[in-house]
Design a protein around this motif. Structure first.
Motif, PDB file in Angstrom:
ATOM      1  N   GLU A  84       0.826  -1.206   0.000  1.00 37.20           N
ATOM      2  CA  GLU A  84       0.000   0.000   0.000  1.00 37.20           C
ATOM      3  C   GLU A  84       0.857   1.251   0.000  1.00 37.20           C
ATOM      4  OE1 GLU A  84      -3.371   0.454  -0.096  1.00 37.20           O
ATOM      5  OE2 GLU A  84      -3.584  -1.679  -0.514  1.00 37.20           O
ATOM      6  N   VAL A  85       1.928   1.195   0.810  1.00 40.93           N
ATOM      7  CA  VAL A  85       2.810   2.371   0.885  1.00 40.93           C
ATOM      8  C   VAL A  85       3.495   2.602  -0.454  1.00 40.93           C
ATOM      9  CG1 VAL A  85       4.934   3.242   1.934  1.00 40.93           C
ATOM     10  CG2 VAL A  85       3.151   2.282   3.358  1.00 40.93           C
ATOM     11  N   LYS A  86       3.961   1.493  -1.064  1.00 41.81           N
ATOM     12  CA  LYS A  86       4.619   1.636  -2.359  1.00 41.81           C
ATOM     13  C   LYS A  86       3.665   2.223  -3.392  1.00 41.81           C
ATOM     14  CE  LYS A  86       8.086  -2.018  -1.929  1.00 41.81           C
ATOM     15  NZ  LYS A  86       8.563  -3.328  -2.461  1.00 41.81           N
ATOM     16  N   ARG A  87       2.461   1.734  -3.396  1.00 41.88           N
ATOM     17  CA  ARG A  87       1.483   2.255  -4.347  1.00 41.88           C
ATOM     18  C   ARG A  87       1.181   3.722  -4.063  1.00 41.88           C
ATOM     19  NH1 ARG A  87      -3.492  -1.555  -3.890  1.00 41.88           N
ATOM     20  NH2 ARG A  87      -4.341   0.004  -5.353  1.00 41.88           N
ATOM     21  N   CYS A  88       1.021   3.994  -2.746  1.00 39.99           N
ATOM     22  CA  CYS A  88       0.752   5.387  -2.365  1.00 39.99           C
ATOM     23  C   CYS A  88       1.912   6.299  -2.774  1.00 39.99           C
ATOM     24  CB  CYS A  88       0.496   5.470  -0.878  1.00 39.99           C
ATOM     25  SG  CYS A  88       0.078   7.138  -0.277  1.00 39.99           S
ATOM     26  N   ARG A 109      -2.349  19.816  -2.564  1.00 45.06           N
ATOM     27  CA  ARG A 109      -2.451  19.328  -1.177  1.00 45.06           C
ATOM     28  C   ARG A 109      -3.719  18.515  -0.984  1.00 45.06           C
ATOM     29  NH1 ARG A 109      -4.020  20.275   3.953  1.00 45.06           N
ATOM     30  NH2 ARG A 109      -2.405  19.998   5.564  1.00 45.06           N
ATOM     31  N   ALA A 110      -4.819  18.953  -1.561  1.00 51.22           N
ATOM     32  CA  ALA A 110      -6.071  18.219  -1.443  1.00 51.22           C
ATOM     33  C   ALA A 110      -5.949  16.837  -2.085  1.00 51.22           C
ATOM     34  CB  ALA A 110      -7.208  19.010  -2.080  1.00 51.22           C
ATOM     35  N   SER A 111      -5.215  16.759  -3.182  1.00 47.14           N
ATOM     36  CA  SER A 111      -5.013  15.444  -3.824  1.00 47.14           C
ATOM     37  C   SER A 111      -4.203  14.514  -2.930  1.00 47.14           C
ATOM     38  CB  SER A 111      -4.314  15.642  -5.173  1.00 47.14           C
ATOM     39  OG  SER A 111      -5.101  16.430  -6.054  1.00 47.14           O
ATOM     40  N   LEU A 112      -3.177  15.118  -2.292  1.00 51.42           N
ATOM     41  CA  LEU A 112      -2.369  14.283  -1.379  1.00 51.42           C
ATOM     42  C   LEU A 112      -3.212  13.786  -0.192  1.00 51.42           C
ATOM     43  CD1 LEU A 112       1.014  16.280  -1.321  1.00 51.42           C
ATOM     44  CD2 LEU A 112       0.486  14.153  -2.535  1.00 51.42           C
ATOM     45  N   TRP A 113      -4.118  14.635   0.294  1.00 48.57           N
ATOM     46  CA  TRP A 113      -4.991  14.194   1.420  1.00 48.57           C
ATOM     47  C   TRP A 113      -5.874  13.034   0.989  1.00 48.57           C
ATOM     48  CZ3 TRP A 113     -10.195  13.868   2.240  1.00 48.57           C
ATOM     49  CH2 TRP A 113     -10.598  13.618   3.563  1.00 48.57           C
ATOM     50  N   SER A 114      -6.354  13.143  -0.260  1.00 48.76           N
ATOM     51  CA  SER A 114      -7.196  12.056  -0.766  1.00 48.76           C
ATOM     52  C   SER A 114      -6.410  10.750  -0.854  1.00 48.76           C
ATOM     53  CB  SER A 114      -7.757  12.433  -2.147  1.00 48.76           C
ATOM     54  OG  SER A 114      -8.571  13.585  -2.060  1.00 48.76           O
ATOM     55  N   LEU A 115      -5.142  10.880  -1.287  1.00 47.65           N
ATOM     56  CA  LEU A 115      -4.314   9.666  -1.359  1.00 47.65           C
ATOM     57  C   LEU A 115      -4.087   9.074   0.035  1.00 47.65           C
ATOM     58  CD1 LEU A 115      -1.634  10.701  -4.025  1.00 47.65           C
ATOM     59  CD2 LEU A 115      -3.553   9.134  -4.310  1.00 47.65           C
ATOM     60  N   ALA A 116      -3.831   9.905   1.049  1.00 41.10           N
ATOM     61  CA  ALA A 116      -3.608   9.408   2.414  1.00 41.10           C
ATOM     62  C   ALA A 116      -4.846   8.691   2.936  1.00 41.10           C
ATOM     63  CB  ALA A 116      -3.225  10.563   3.337  1.00 41.10           C
ATOM     64  N   TYR A 117      -5.997   9.274   2.634  1.00 35.46           N
ATOM     65  CA  TYR A 117      -7.234   8.640   3.095  1.00 35.46           C
ATOM     66  C   TYR A 117      -7.506   7.351   2.334  1.00 35.46           C
ATOM     67  CZ  TYR A 117     -12.135   8.110   4.376  1.00 35.46           C
ATOM     68  OH  TYR A 117     -13.319   7.612   4.830  1.00 35.46           O
ATOM     69  N   LEU A 118      -7.245   7.399   1.021  1.00 37.53           N
ATOM     70  CA  LEU A 118      -7.538   6.245   0.188  1.00 37.53           C
ATOM     71  C   LEU A 118      -6.644   5.051   0.547  1.00 37.53           C
ATOM     72  CD1 LEU A 118      -9.056   5.042  -2.278  1.00 37.53           C
ATOM     73  CD2 LEU A 118      -7.255   6.004  -3.729  1.00 37.53           C
ATOM     74  N   THR A 130      -3.312   5.592   5.227  1.00 39.66           N
ATOM     75  CA  THR A 130      -2.089   6.006   5.918  1.00 39.66           C
ATOM     76  C   THR A 130      -2.424   7.111   6.894  1.00 39.66           C
ATOM     77  OG1 THR A 130      -1.546   7.651   4.212  1.00 39.66           O
ATOM     78  CG2 THR A 130      -0.695   5.381   3.921  1.00 39.66           C
ATOM     79  N   ASP A 131      -1.513   7.354   7.817  1.00 37.39           N
ATOM     80  CA  ASP A 131      -1.748   8.427   8.791  1.00 37.39           C
ATOM     81  C   ASP A 131      -1.440   9.797   8.198  1.00 37.39           C
ATOM     82  OD1 ASP A 131      -2.554   6.614  10.633  1.00 37.39           O
ATOM     83  OD2 ASP A 131      -0.754   6.653  11.876  1.00 37.39           O
ATOM     84  N   SER A 132      -0.342   9.835   7.449  1.00 31.11           N
ATOM     85  CA  SER A 132       0.061  11.146   6.911  1.00 31.11           C
ATOM     86  C   SER A 132       0.990  10.959   5.726  1.00 31.11           C
ATOM     87  CB  SER A 132       0.755  11.980   7.989  1.00 31.11           C
ATOM     88  OG  SER A 132       1.960  11.350   8.414  1.00 31.11           O
ATOM     89  N   ILE A 166       2.460   5.234   8.786  1.00 25.46           N
ATOM     90  CA  ILE A 166       1.384   4.264   9.043  1.00 25.46           C
ATOM     91  C   ILE A 166       1.375   3.984  10.535  1.00 25.46           C
ATOM     92  CG2 ILE A 166       0.522   1.939   8.630  1.00 25.46           C
ATOM     93  CD1 ILE A 166       1.806   2.008   5.920  1.00 25.46           C
ATOM     94  N   SER A 167       0.209   4.091  11.161  1.00 21.15           N
ATOM     95  CA  SER A 167       0.097   3.888  12.610  1.00 21.15           C
ATOM     96  C   SER A 167       0.329   2.406  12.959  1.00 21.15           C
ATOM     97  CB  SER A 167      -1.284   4.332  13.088  1.00 21.15           C
ATOM     98  OG  SER A 167      -1.453   3.997  14.464  1.00 21.15           O
ATOM     99  N   ALA A 168       1.169   2.140  13.971  1.00 22.59           N
ATOM    100  CA  ALA A 168       1.394   0.747  14.447  1.00 22.59           C
ATOM    101  C   ALA A 168       0.121   0.160  15.040  1.00 22.59           C
ATOM    102  CB  ALA A 168       2.521   0.722  15.481  1.00 22.59           C
ATOM    103  N   ARG A 169      -0.700   1.018  15.658  1.00 21.12           N
ATOM    104  CA  ARG A 169      -1.952   0.532  16.238  1.00 21.12           C
ATOM    105  C   ARG A 169      -2.867  -0.016  15.165  1.00 21.12           C
ATOM    106  NH1 ARG A 169      -6.753   2.804  16.876  1.00 21.12           N
ATOM    107  NH2 ARG A 169      -5.985   4.817  16.163  1.00 21.12           N
ATOM    108  N   MET A 170      -2.875   0.632  14.014  1.00 25.15           N
ATOM    109  CA  MET A 170      -3.704   0.141  12.923  1.00 25.15           C
ATOM    110  C   MET A 170      -3.188  -1.203  12.404  1.00 25.15           C
ATOM    111  SD  MET A 170      -4.428   3.664  10.780  1.00 25.15           S
ATOM    112  CE  MET A 170      -5.324   2.769   9.545  1.00 25.15           C
ATOM    113  N   GLN A 171      -1.841  -1.297  12.351  1.00 24.04           N
ATOM    114  CA  GLN A 171      -1.284  -2.578  11.931  1.00 24.04           C
ATOM    115  C   GLN A 171      -1.638  -3.685  12.923  1.00 24.04           C
ATOM    116  OE1 GLN A 171       2.917  -1.549  11.387  1.00 24.04           O
ATOM    117  NE2 GLN A 171       2.636  -1.848   9.176  1.00 24.04           N
ATOM    118  N   GLU A 172      -1.519  -3.363  14.227  1.00 18.10           N
ATOM    119  CA  GLU A 172      -1.838  -4.370  15.247  1.00 18.10           C
ATOM    120  C   GLU A 172      -3.291  -4.773  15.182  1.00 18.10           C
ATOM    121  OE1 GLU A 172      -0.697  -2.476  18.819  1.00 18.10           O
ATOM    122  OE2 GLU A 172       1.465  -2.768  18.519  1.00 18.10           O
TER     123      GLU A 172
END
Length: 647
Positions: free
Chosen positions: A44-48, A77-86, A89-91, A179-185
């Motif tokens: 996901e990170v690579k794609r992002c 910036r709005a496009s980058l926010w959309s990518l983070a949400y999509l 990722t955290d940021s 990427i949040s570790a809590r989300m991974q856990e």
């Protein structure tokens, strides 16, 4: 001891196996899920990062940074926010790094969380700097690597960094995605639970089914077998009955074997009880037969008199045996019988009793030994359904002369006890009970002083040593040799001890009976006395000198006084002799006169009045009361009277 149920152990074992399997599965599944979540996050990170790079590649950073609040900047910036949400990722941070100062110049800072994003937009505008320590990926770029990509733990998050270059301005910049570790856990835990719960339920269901099958097919049948065993052990007389186990497996085989075992044990116990009852009955019969036999054939017999000694013994190999002997005295004769019946046990004992009784009757009737054995043979042949037979030897000795008349019916030849013991060889004859009307022959010989005969059964000569040798007649003759004076008791003791020693402690194979007759040399203590009442003083002095003056002796002298008075007054004798002898606790006083025949043992007693008691006679009744035995014999024209007294 505390009893433990097999069901408890099986449950514990299966529970342990269940949790162990579940733990192994959980660990393996967790590691697999963790690897999968990590791989998916990396993808996901690579794609992002790729999409972010593609988006920024079309933008000139000089134009973008010239108007940080412009429409292009805000749109980007709005496009980058959309990518983070999509891409969950955290940021997303886009920044340049000064390799000399190692200061980060922020271009974009986008947070997927709207509140955080609004705060970042206000506090982290374009051109802001970040001076936190470099990460390992950043250090690689600073050290000269043109393009780097990798992750690093950054507090509770994982930061993925990729370097790229603006194609318009040639500026190198970095894209950092958190990427949040809590989300991974949570993702790992969610995936783990969705995978491990079905496995656990399947294992638990399998465990329950297996326990039910084990209880139904193993535990319950074993309980039934155990309960039946306990009942059978508590009361073996009751048949436990068939078990309700119909499985054709190992447990069913055990149940079938147990049922067969109980049947066999019950049959065996019944057989043992029957054998025990039979044995008790046989023991009772054997005990009765033993007592009857001991009454007919005592284990030991002692018979002695003036001029002879007889000792006899029997040793049955079993409770009762077939060997027998008989010895008795009648007048001046001693009768001896020795026999051996074929076989052992009760039947042999009964046949022995018949043979012994008939032989004694014939001898007491005055028949010779040969005639007695012949008539006994004829009678036994007519009453012998078992087909038994007996060897026998009979002898009669005249006490005064030592003359012996004997006959043999197939028995072992006797031993002549003399300075050189030797076998006597009367005609062997044939055993009793085989053929009717068989003829036997009497032989006559004379025993000298200190000589005798030894009768025995084949239990003596056929005794077996541990080396499988027979005792034999030669060893018997060697045993009986002696240089000094002998006695009948000594002869028996010698033979018995020699045979016992020869066997070496082994059990006797055959019955054994031994009888020894010995003529004893007597010192002549006879003295002539006047046929007068005054001779009583001589009698009294001799008796008191021999036995002392005791109440028993005085009573004996009263009987002697009466005998002397009868001889003096009624016998018309002209010659009178007297002798006395002590044999152990027995006193024997003998009178011999040439008067008219008179047997006091057959004459009736005469009761005297009290005023006649001092006249010198106490009557025949007193003599019979005081004496232990009276023997009378008319021989060579003389009356011979022997009085025996117990001291």
């Amino acid at each position: 001891m505390k009893k433990h149920s097999i069901r408890r152990w099986i449950i514990l074992c299966f529970t342990g196996i269940f949790f162990f399997s579940l733990a192994i599965s959980a660990v393996a599944n967790y590691l697999e899920n963790l690897r999968g979540v990590t791989d998916r996050a990396e993808e996901e990170v690579k794609r992002c990062a790729s999409v972010t790079h593609m988006l920024l590649e079309e933008i000139d950073f000089n134009d973008l940074l010239s108007e940080p609040d412009g429409e292009l900047y805000n749109l980007t910036r709005a496009s980058l926010w959309s990518l983070a949400y999509l891409f969950h990722t955290d940021s997303i941070l886009v920044y340049s790094l000064d390799p000399r100062t190692q200061v980060r110049n922020l271009i974009f800072s986008v947070a997927a969380d709207p509140e955080t994003d609004a705060e970042w937009r206000k506090n982290l505008p374009a051109g802001s700097t970040l001076e936190s320590p470099l990460l390992a990926v950043e250090e690689k770029w600073v050290q000269g690597e043109p393009f780097v990509y990798g992750s690093a733990r950054n507090g509770p998050s994982t930061t993925w960094i990729m370097t790229t270059r603006d194609s318009h301005s040639g500026l190198d910049y970095m894209i950092a995605i958190d990427i949040s570790a809590r989300m991974q856990e949570q993702a790992v835990l969610k995936s783990f639970l969705w995978n491990i719960i079905p496995i656990g339920l399947a294992l638990l269901l399998g465990l329950v089914i297996l326990l039910i099958l084990v209880r139904h097919r193993i535990i319950r049948p074993i309980q039934l077998i155990s309960e039946s065993m306990n009942r059978f052990a508590g009361d073996g007389s009751r048949n436990p009955g068939p078990l309700p186990i119909r499985f054709r497996d190992e447990i069913g085989g055990i149940a079938a074997s147990y049922a067969k075992m109980t049947t066999d044990i019950r049959a065996y116990v019944n057989s043992i009880e029957a054998l025990t009852r039979d044995k008790l009955e046989n023991d009772v019969q054997l005990d009765v037969a033993r007592r009857i036999q001991y009454g007919l054939v005592p284990q030991e017999t002692n018979l002695e008199g003036e001029g002879f000694q007889v000792r006899a013994m029997s040793c049955p190999a079993r409770a009762v045996g077939g060997d027998f002997y008989d010895v008795f005295r009648q007048g001046e004769r001693v009768y001896l019988v020795m026999g051996d019946v074929s076989g052992k046990g009760v039947s042999a004992a009964i046949f022995m009793a018949m043979a012994k009784t008939v032989i004694r009757e014939r001898l007491m009737a005055g028949l010779s030994p040969a005639a007695s054995l012949e008539q006994t043979n004829d009678e036994l042949c007519g009453q012998n359904p078992e087909g038994l037979f007996a060897t026998a030897f009979a002898a009669v000795m005249d006490i005064p002369t030592g003359e012996v008349v004997c006959a043999n019916a197939g028995h072992n030849p006797p031993v002549l006890l003399s300075a050189s013991p030797a076998l006597l060889t009367p005609p062997p004859g044939i055993a009793l009970g085989l053929y009717r009307h068989e003829k036997l022959e009497d032989i006559t010989f004379r025993l000298g002083p200190s000589e005798g005969i030894l009768l025995y059964t084949d239990g003596v000569t056929e005794a077996v040593s541990p080396r499988k040798e027979f005792f034999g007649t030669q060893r018997l003759l060697e045993t009986l040799k002696t240089d000094g004076p002998r006695s009948a008791g000594d002869m028996l003791t010698r033979v018995r001890e020699a045979v016992s020693s020869f066997r070496g402690g082994g059990e006797p194979f055959d019955d054994m009976a031994i009888l020894a007759l010995l003529r004893v040399r007597e010192e002549d203590s006879t003295q002539a006395i006047p046929v007068a009442l005054s001779s009583f003083d001589t009698v009294r002095e001799a008796v008191c000198a021999l036995c002392g003056d005791t109440p028993q002796v005085r009573r004996a002298l009263l009987a002697c006084d009466e005998a002397l008075s009868n001889i003096t007054h009624y016998s018309h004798a002209t010659e009178l002799s007297f002798s006395c002898k002590r044999e152990g606790d027995v006193l024997r006083v003998s009178f011999s006169d040439n008067g008219i025949p008179f047997d006091p043992t057959l004459a009736p007693s005469v009761k005297k009045e009290p005023d006649e008691l001092d006249s010198g006679g106490m009557g025949l009744g007193l003599m019979r009361q005081v004496t232990s035995a009276m023997h009378y014999l008319r021989r060579q024209g003389k009356n011979e009277l022997t009085l025996s007294f117990s001291l």
